[in-house]
Design a protein around this motif. Structure first.
Motif, mmCIF file in Angstrom:
data_model
loop_
_atom_site.group_PDB
_atom_site.id
_atom_site.type_symbol
_atom_site.label_atom_id
_atom_site.label_comp_id
_atom_site.label_asym_id
_atom_site.label_seq_id
_atom_site.Cartn_x
_atom_site.Cartn_y
_atom_site.Cartn_z
ATOM 1 N N MET A 93 50.945 28.340 19.967
ATOM 2 C CA MET A 93 50.847 29.195 21.150
ATOM 3 C C MET A 93 51.592 28.607 22.343
ATOM 4 S SD MET A 93 46.888 30.431 20.933
ATOM 5 C CE MET A 93 46.226 28.782 20.837
ATOM 6 N N GLU A 94 51.548 27.294 22.492
ATOM 7 C CA GLU A 94 52.166 26.625 23.623
ATOM 8 C C GLU A 94 53.095 25.540 23.100
ATOM 9 O OE1 GLU A 94 48.379 26.995 26.647
ATOM 10 O OE2 GLU A 94 48.847 25.066 25.776
ATOM 11 N N GLN A 95 54.337 25.644 23.481
ATOM 12 C CA GLN A 95 55.313 24.664 23.015
ATOM 13 C C GLN A 95 56.102 24.135 24.203
ATOM 14 O OE1 GLN A 95 57.276 27.225 20.234
ATOM 15 N NE2 GLN A 95 55.939 26.636 18.577
ATOM 16 N N TYR A 96 55.577 23.097 24.800
ATOM 17 C CA TYR A 96 56.251 22.423 25.902
ATOM 18 C C TYR A 96 56.874 21.154 25.320
ATOM 19 C CZ TYR A 96 53.443 25.616 28.699
ATOM 20 O OH TYR A 96 52.856 26.739 29.232
ATOM 21 N N TYR A 97 58.062 21.314 24.747
ATOM 22 C CA TYR A 97 58.745 20.225 24.060
ATOM 23 C C TYR A 97 59.908 19.737 24.907
ATOM 24 C CZ TYR A 97 56.297 21.854 19.822
ATOM 25 O OH TYR A 97 55.365 22.219 18.893
ATOM 26 N N PHE A 98 60.009 18.413 25.066
ATOM 27 C CA PHE A 98 61.001 17.825 25.953
ATOM 28 C C PHE A 98 61.608 16.566 25.365
ATOM 29 C CE2 PHE A 98 57.004 18.711 28.288
ATOM 30 C CZ PHE A 98 57.370 19.835 29.012
ATOM 31 N N HIS A 99 62.620 16.102 26.077
ATOM 32 C CA HIS A 99 63.051 14.721 25.953
ATOM 33 C C HIS A 99 63.435 14.238 27.344
ATOM 34 C CE1 HIS A 99 67.218 16.384 25.756
ATOM 35 N NE2 HIS A 99 67.526 15.246 26.352
ATOM 36 N N GLY A 112 59.058 14.377 22.919
ATOM 37 C CA GLY A 112 57.637 14.617 22.809
ATOM 38 C C GLY A 112 57.250 15.971 23.368
ATOM 39 N N TYR A 113 55.956 16.140 23.581
ATOM 40 C CA TYR A 113 55.436 17.416 24.058
ATOM 41 C C TYR A 113 54.305 17.188 25.050
ATOM 42 C CZ TYR A 113 51.642 16.704 20.658
ATOM 43 O OH TYR A 113 50.574 16.194 19.948
ATOM 44 N N GLN A 114 54.063 18.201 25.873
ATOM 45 C CA GLN A 114 52.975 18.156 26.823
ATOM 46 C C GLN A 114 51.723 18.724 26.178
ATOM 47 O OE1 GLN A 114 53.466 20.456 30.417
ATOM 48 N NE2 GLN A 114 51.571 19.681 31.306
ATOM 49 N N LYS A 115 50.637 17.983 26.323
ATOM 50 C CA LYS A 115 49.313 18.424 25.867
ATOM 51 C C LYS A 115 48.359 18.109 27.018
ATOM 52 C CE LYS A 115 45.913 17.452 22.276
ATOM 53 N NZ LYS A 115 45.659 16.596 21.093
ATOM 54 N N GLY A 116 48.098 19.118 27.854
ATOM 55 C CA GLY A 116 47.315 18.875 29.061
ATOM 56 C C GLY A 116 48.105 17.998 30.007
ATOM 57 N N GLN A 117 47.480 16.938 30.490
ATOM 58 C CA GLN A 117 48.212 16.036 31.375
ATOM 59 C C GLN A 117 48.958 14.946 30.596
ATOM 60 O OE1 GLN A 117 44.468 14.138 33.240
ATOM 61 N NE2 GLN A 117 46.087 12.734 33.814
ATOM 62 N N TYR A 118 48.866 14.976 29.282
ATOM 63 C CA TYR A 118 49.485 13.948 28.451
ATOM 64 C C TYR A 118 50.893 14.331 28.010
ATOM 65 C CZ TYR A 118 44.687 12.410 28.189
ATOM 66 O OH TYR A 118 43.426 12.003 28.521
ATOM 67 N N PHE A 119 51.775 13.342 28.003
ATOM 68 C CA PHE A 119 53.075 13.470 27.356
ATOM 69 C C PHE A 119 52.917 12.722 26.039
ATOM 70 C CE2 PHE A 119 57.734 14.124 27.772
ATOM 71 C CZ PHE A 119 58.129 13.507 26.598
ATOM 72 N N CYS A 120 52.844 13.465 24.955
ATOM 73 C CA CYS A 120 52.659 12.889 23.626
ATOM 74 C C CYS A 120 54.034 12.562 23.052
ATOM 75 C CB CYS A 120 51.914 13.853 22.721
ATOM 76 S SG CYS A 120 50.276 14.287 23.350
#
Length: 133
Positions: A93-99, A112-120
């Motif tokens: 549903m949510e795909q906040y994928y970055f580098h 990685g990706y954003q999960k709440g306030q975390y950068f996983c």
């Protein structure tokens, strides 16, 4: 959302939260993990994480891409690699994928990706081998 709106680069619900990095979803492939870094690369990596952890998601997202976040295109190899490592229940549903780059002009990137306030963090790529744009 109508066709004129651009999706947010980040999850706006956490825009004012400080960034916290997690490596629990990091690739076990040694060439894309912390264990594959030299001492000098590991030092630069840790310093960049510490620098970004002083910022909120909104502040990081506002930085130019050479010194901030770059969103992953859904058709890219790097998007697929991040998606494969994403353990979030909301990944479809949510795909906040970055580098982001460790240095503005270098090939050393962290994915990685954003999960709440975390950068996983999912992949650490000191040689720029997995990035395709």
């Amino acid at each position: 959302m109508d066709g004129n709106e651009t999706p947010s680069k980040i999850d706006l619900q956490f825009a004012e939260e400080k960034i916290i990095f997690l490596i629990c979803d990091c690739s076990l492939d040694k060439k894309y993990s912390f264990y594959g870094l030299s001492r000098e690369q590991a030092t630069r990596f840790i310093k960049k994480l510490q620098f970004f952890e002083q910022m909120t998601w909104k502040q990081l997202a506002a930085r130019p891409r050479d010194i901030g976040l770059t969103c992953e295109d859904s058709s890219s190899t790097s998007f697929a690699l991040v998606h494969e490592q994403n353990t979030s229940a909301r990944k479809f549903m949510e795909q906040y994928y970055f580098h982001f780059r460790i240095e503005p002009t270098g090939k050393f990137r962290v994915f990685g990706y954003q999960k709440g306030q975390y950068f996983c963090i999912t992949h650490i790529d000191p040689a720029g081998k997995i990035h395709d744009h």
